[in-house]
Scaffold this active site. Sequence first.
Site, PDB file in Angstrom:
ATOM      1  N   SER A 207       2.072  -9.112   8.252  1.00  0.00           N
ATOM      2  CA  SER A 207       3.245  -8.579   7.567  1.00  0.00           C
ATOM      3  C   SER A 207       4.532  -8.812   8.367  1.00  0.00           C
ATOM      4  CB  SER A 207       2.982  -7.091   7.294  1.00  0.00           C
ATOM      5  OG  SER A 207       3.961  -6.560   6.468  1.00  0.00           O
ATOM      6  N   ASP A 372       0.306  -9.598  -3.405  1.00  0.00           N
ATOM      7  CA  ASP A 372      -0.723  -8.844  -2.675  1.00  0.00           C
ATOM      8  C   ASP A 372      -0.483  -7.340  -2.750  1.00  0.00           C
ATOM      9  OD1 ASP A 372       1.311  -8.261  -0.886  1.00  0.00           O
ATOM     10  OD2 ASP A 372       0.319  -9.129   0.872  1.00  0.00           O
ATOM     11  N   HIS A 406      -2.251  -6.069   0.490  1.00  0.00           N
ATOM     12  CA  HIS A 406      -1.407  -6.279   1.671  1.00  0.00           C
ATOM     13  C   HIS A 406      -2.047  -5.679   2.932  1.00  0.00           C
ATOM     14  CE1 HIS A 406       2.389  -7.348   3.507  1.00  0.00           C
ATOM     15  NE2 HIS A 406       2.477  -6.147   4.049  1.00  0.00           N
TER      16      HIS A 406
END
Length: 431
Positions: A207, A372, A406
Amino acid sequence: MHVQMHRFLPLLFFFSWPLIFLRDNHPPVHHASDLHPIVLLPGHTCSQLRAQLTYEYDETSAAPSCGARKGKGWFRLWENYTALQDPALVPCYAEQLRLVFDPVAGDYRNVKGVDTRVVSFGTTSGFGSDDPAQKNHCMRKLVGALKGVGYKEGQNLFGAPYDFRYAPAPLGQDARQFSYFVSSLRVLIERATETNGNKPVILVTHSYGGLTAMNFLNENALWWRERYIKHFIMVSTGAGGIVAPLRNLASGISYCQSSRVDVLSFKNTSRSFASVFSALPSPKVFGNTPLVITQAKNYSAYDIPEFLAAIGFSADEVARYKTRALPVTLNFRAPGVPMTCINGVGVPTVEKLVYRYGSLHSEPEVVYGDGDGAVNMVSIQALDTVIGDDPDQDYYKSVLIPNATHAGILSDAFAVDRVVSEILEASRAIY
Ligand SMILES: *[C@@H]1O[C@H](CO)[C@@H](O)[C@H](O)[C@H]1NC(C)=O
Ligand SMILES: *[C@@H]1O[C@H](CO)[C@@H](O)[C@H](O)[C@H]1NC(C)=O
Ligand SMILES: *[C@@H]1O[C@H](CO)[C@@H](O)[C@H](O)[C@H]1NC(C)=O
Ligand SMILES: *[C@@H]1O[C@H](CO)[C@@H](O)[C@H](O)[C@H]1NC(C)=O
């Protein structure tokens, strides 16, 4: 070589068979001496911060009790799960986490009287919080899986937590905290290489850690990257930001949503961070598509300055978005080291916000698209053009994992297995 797996989605199902096979048997344990060292950069808010209050701290700024620790040494500021259970302490933690922009220094800094440090730089032990409900969050499952295939903490497995409140700045502007992180990470990577038979490092990020690593790589010369970086594996990061934070900024809640009291949800805590604008949609990737739709006006990625003004950011803050954050977003580019991008797809993801009746502070209708759950498909696909099509990028591979979210991409076994197999493939690869 230029591999673009997404064009051959059905292949993913084929490749997932051997992994299922491995999971049902004993995973092969590799000899530490065969493995390239790994340095992990976790997502936003996954790093821990400790703080001390000096005598300069003004305890009247939030509540009088906030100064109780003044002059009494270091304590866990983020994420101090125990303290955040106490409603009387939450405003103190919100205040002490805040950043201020110092116009004289031209840089962000802590609130006066608050010193901060990242916990356990160099190791993965400072990832995640002490909240028992979050024990699998951040990179903890991945760390466990890497140890399962032979990696050893401190020997060939290292962590690079960072102060997620700060962000890089364009050339010519000061970003002292980020520069400090860049030099610390450079030293960590050089040492990891030197203590592992001169094997260059595999950088693995999740991320926001991907954006941090991209900017880190940009600040190091090509010869350095070629010598010390074997491979860059970027998980759950697109090339052009994400739509979801627009909603959070408008309603005043932070990226990380949960049912418990969220100290970052204090408007002037997360809003004060240098990193608050870092993941906003890039005009290069989202173009003119309206992302926020209201009766009077639509906002595309080009209109973010107007949007920020409309939701209450000051003129100075909007100017900092334009002159400090946006140029960094637009500078997202191929790192010139072998790279694998891994993203979840097929999960409903905030794509547009429709404020049909009320103001931008009301609850919008959300239009979902592919992604996601946090990163939009358009941002994931832009990796292929921005990085994959760059003539200076020799090796680029994109891996899409259907149904991986995610966060789940680093905690659900089917996805973690895939990530680990990509890491091992990168470790074996000869370019
Ligand atoms: C968490 O915060 C409380 C209250 O400020 C403090 O007493 C405690 O020492 C902190 N925890 C850690 C691990 O520093
Ligand atoms: C933070 O928010 C509080 C209440 O919302 C406000 O009174 C205070 O002035 C704000 N502080 C700063 C520095 O903006
Ligand atoms: C905003 O966008 C919507 C949907 O794309 C469109 O129907 C509408 O006409 C636009 N409104 C304005 C004010 O441009
Ligand atoms: C993804 O999840 C949906 C809904 O649970 C399911 O129908 C589909 O088969 C899954 N796809 C894959 C590739 O696992």
